[in-house]
Design a protein around this motif. Structure first.
Motif, short mmCIF file in Angstrom:
data_model
loop_
_atom_site.label_atom_id
_atom_site.label_comp_id
_atom_site.label_asym_id
_atom_site.label_seq_id
_atom_site.Cartn_x
_atom_site.Cartn_y
_atom_site.Cartn_z
N MET A 52 0.80 -1.30 -0.15
CA MET A 52 -0.05 0.01 -0.08
C MET A 52 0.73 1.20 0.09
N ILE A 53 0.92 1.94 -1.11
CA ILE A 53 1.78 3.21 -1.22
C ILE A 53 0.69 4.62 -0.43
N THR A 54 1.48 5.29 0.50
CA THR A 54 1.03 6.25 1.18
C THR A 54 1.32 7.42 0.50
N LEU A 55 0.76 8.39 -0.23
CA LEU A 55 1.13 9.66 -0.56
C LEU A 55 0.87 10.72 0.31
N ALA A 56 2.05 11.45 0.64
CA ALA A 56 1.89 12.46 1.67
C ALA A 56 1.86 13.84 1.10
N ILE A 57 0.89 14.51 1.06
CA ILE A 57 0.59 15.77 0.39
C ILE A 57 0.77 16.89 1.30
N ILE A 58 1.78 17.89 1.01
CA ILE A 58 2.21 19.11 2.04
C ILE A 58 1.48 20.51 1.40
N GLN A 59 0.77 21.03 1.97
CA GLN A 59 -0.05 22.05 1.49
C GLN A 59 0.81 23.26 1.62
N ALA A 60 1.13 24.15 0.66
CA ALA A 60 2.02 25.23 0.87
C ALA A 60 1.65 26.41 0.02
N ARG A 61 1.59 27.65 0.54
CA ARG A 61 1.43 28.89 -0.28
C ARG A 61 2.10 30.07 0.11
N MET A 62 2.41 30.97 -0.60
CA MET A 62 2.87 32.24 0.01
C MET A 62 1.97 33.10 0.85
N ASP A 104 13.46 31.98 6.91
CA ASP A 104 14.80 31.00 7.21
C ASP A 104 14.62 30.71 8.60
N LEU A 105 15.08 29.45 8.66
CA LEU A 105 14.85 28.50 9.81
C LEU A 105 16.13 27.75 10.06
N GLY A 106 17.11 28.45 10.64
CA GLY A 106 18.53 27.71 10.94
C GLY A 106 19.17 27.47 9.61
N GLY A 107 19.08 28.35 8.66
CA GLY A 107 19.84 28.06 7.36
C GLY A 107 19.12 27.24 6.43
N GLN A 108 17.75 27.05 6.58
CA GLN A 108 17.12 26.27 5.75
C GLN A 108 15.67 27.03 5.74
N THR A 109 14.94 26.79 4.56
CA THR A 109 13.53 27.39 4.64
C THR A 109 12.78 26.60 5.51
N VAL A 110 11.53 27.01 5.84
CA VAL A 110 10.55 26.50 6.62
C VAL A 110 10.15 25.04 5.95
N LEU A 111 9.96 25.40 4.71
CA LEU A 111 9.19 24.08 3.70
C LEU A 111 10.55 23.18 3.76
N ALA A 112 11.54 23.66 3.59
CA ALA A 112 12.75 22.55 3.39
C ALA A 112 12.76 21.82 4.54
N ARG A 113 12.60 22.27 5.98
CA ARG A 113 12.62 21.55 7.25
C ARG A 113 11.39 20.45 7.15
N VAL A 114 10.22 20.95 6.61
CA VAL A 114 9.11 19.99 6.54
C VAL A 114 9.64 18.71 5.63
N VAL A 115 9.93 19.27 4.52
CA VAL A 115 10.27 18.11 3.54
C VAL A 115 11.40 17.23 4.23
N ARG A 116 12.57 17.66 4.61
CA ARG A 116 13.58 16.82 5.06
C ARG A 116 13.08 15.93 5.99
N VAL A 123 7.30 26.59 -6.31
CA VAL A 123 7.79 25.63 -7.05
C VAL A 123 9.44 25.60 -7.42
N ASN A 124 9.91 26.87 -7.19
CA ASN A 124 11.47 26.84 -7.39
C ASN A 124 11.98 26.03 -6.25
N GLU A 125 11.33 26.46 -4.96
CA GLU A 125 12.18 26.02 -4.06
C GLU A 125 11.84 24.33 -4.06
N CYS A 126 10.60 23.69 -4.36
CA CYS A 126 10.74 22.34 -4.86
C CYS A 126 11.71 21.74 -5.62
N GLU A 127 11.96 22.49 -6.70
CA GLU A 127 12.81 21.93 -7.64
C GLU A 127 14.42 22.04 -6.95
N ARG A 128 14.51 22.68 -6.02
CA ARG A 128 15.81 22.78 -5.47
C ARG A 128 15.98 21.72 -4.25
#
Length: 243
Positions: A1-11, A23-35, A60-65
């Motif tokens: 069973m594959i579970t898809l995790a959807i992270i909702q995000a907007r500016m 910035d949150l300790g050198g990374q974006t808040v979104l990056a912290r959530v993803v990592r 979108v640009n941050e997701c690409e990064r």
């Protein structure tokens, strides 16, 4: 069973615009959530669901990064955005995570997914009743339940917050609740205001800007330094029906 995790995000944010890329300790808040979610043992696929608004090109640009998948959909109808994202990445079950929770814990998410599977639930979450700190919210639902909500939900708060239609209809859906052994619901670990940001930056600084700590490490830290909770203790949480 594959579970898809959807992270909702907007500016867009009424109280703290652009918060997910702050910035949150050198990374974006979104990056912290993803990592942090990438450490999950139960999530099969991560996707960030943002909007088609030009302001969200930055997300979108941050997701690409970050090399994480990104879906663009409705800005106001978040339930539709989730449903369309889930259709684009088919799976039996989907999970809802918000991008303003940079202390999200993969172990808590994994436990929610395990309970969801073991109890053959249509929806499982740790938000009713809430025993975990606000900011560790994890919700999982079947694709069929999500489609049902997408078809039937009429109230604006149901469309904005995605899951209320599910957990407010216990006669329609099989629900499972995940509760902690101790009630820590008085802690606020989410990002909505400058006070929240100050608190979260303090937490990350205590862990040398790493993100491999877990939620119980944060509890232990706050028990040693109870004054940390004062940084955002005055923030009022909006109700589901507030915009």
């Amino acid at each position: 069973m594959i579970t898809l995790a959807i992270i909702q995000a907007r500016m867009g944010s009424n109280r703290l615009p652009g918060k997910v890329l702050m910035d949150l300790g050198g990374q974006t808040v979104l990056a912290r959530v993803v990592r942090r979610l990438e450490r999950s043992q139960q999530i099969g696929k991560l996707v960030v669901a943002t909007t088609s608004a030009p302001a969200d090109d930055e997300i979108v640009n941050e997701c690409e990064r970050l090399q994480v998948s990104c879906f663009r959909g409705s800005e106001g109808d978040v339930l539709d955005r989730y449903y369309q994202a889930a259709r684009s990445y088919p799976s039996y079950a989907g999970g809802r995570i918000t991008s303003d929770c940079p202390l999200i814990d993969p172990q808590v998410v994994d436990e929610t997914i395990r309970v969801f599977r073991d109890e053959h639930a249509d929806y499982a979450g740790n938000v009713f009743p809430r025993t975990y700190p606000r900011g560790l919210d994890a919700e999982v639902f079947t694709s069929a339940a999500l489609e049902h909500a997408w078809r039937e939900a009429r109230e604006s708060y149901e469309r904005e917050h995605v899951t209320p239609y599910l957990y407010e209809h216990p006669k329609t859906f099989r629900l499972a609740s995940i509760r902690g052994d101790v009630d820590h619901s008085h802690y606020r670990w989410t990002l909505d205001t400058p006070g929240d940001l100050e608190f979260l930056r303090a937490i990350y600084s205590r862990f040398d800007s790493r993100d491999d700590f877990d939620w119980q490490d944060v509890i232990a830290l706050m028990e040693r330094e109870p004054e940390l909770a004062e940084l955002n203790s005055q923030v009022l949480q909006k109700s589901l029906r507030e915009h």
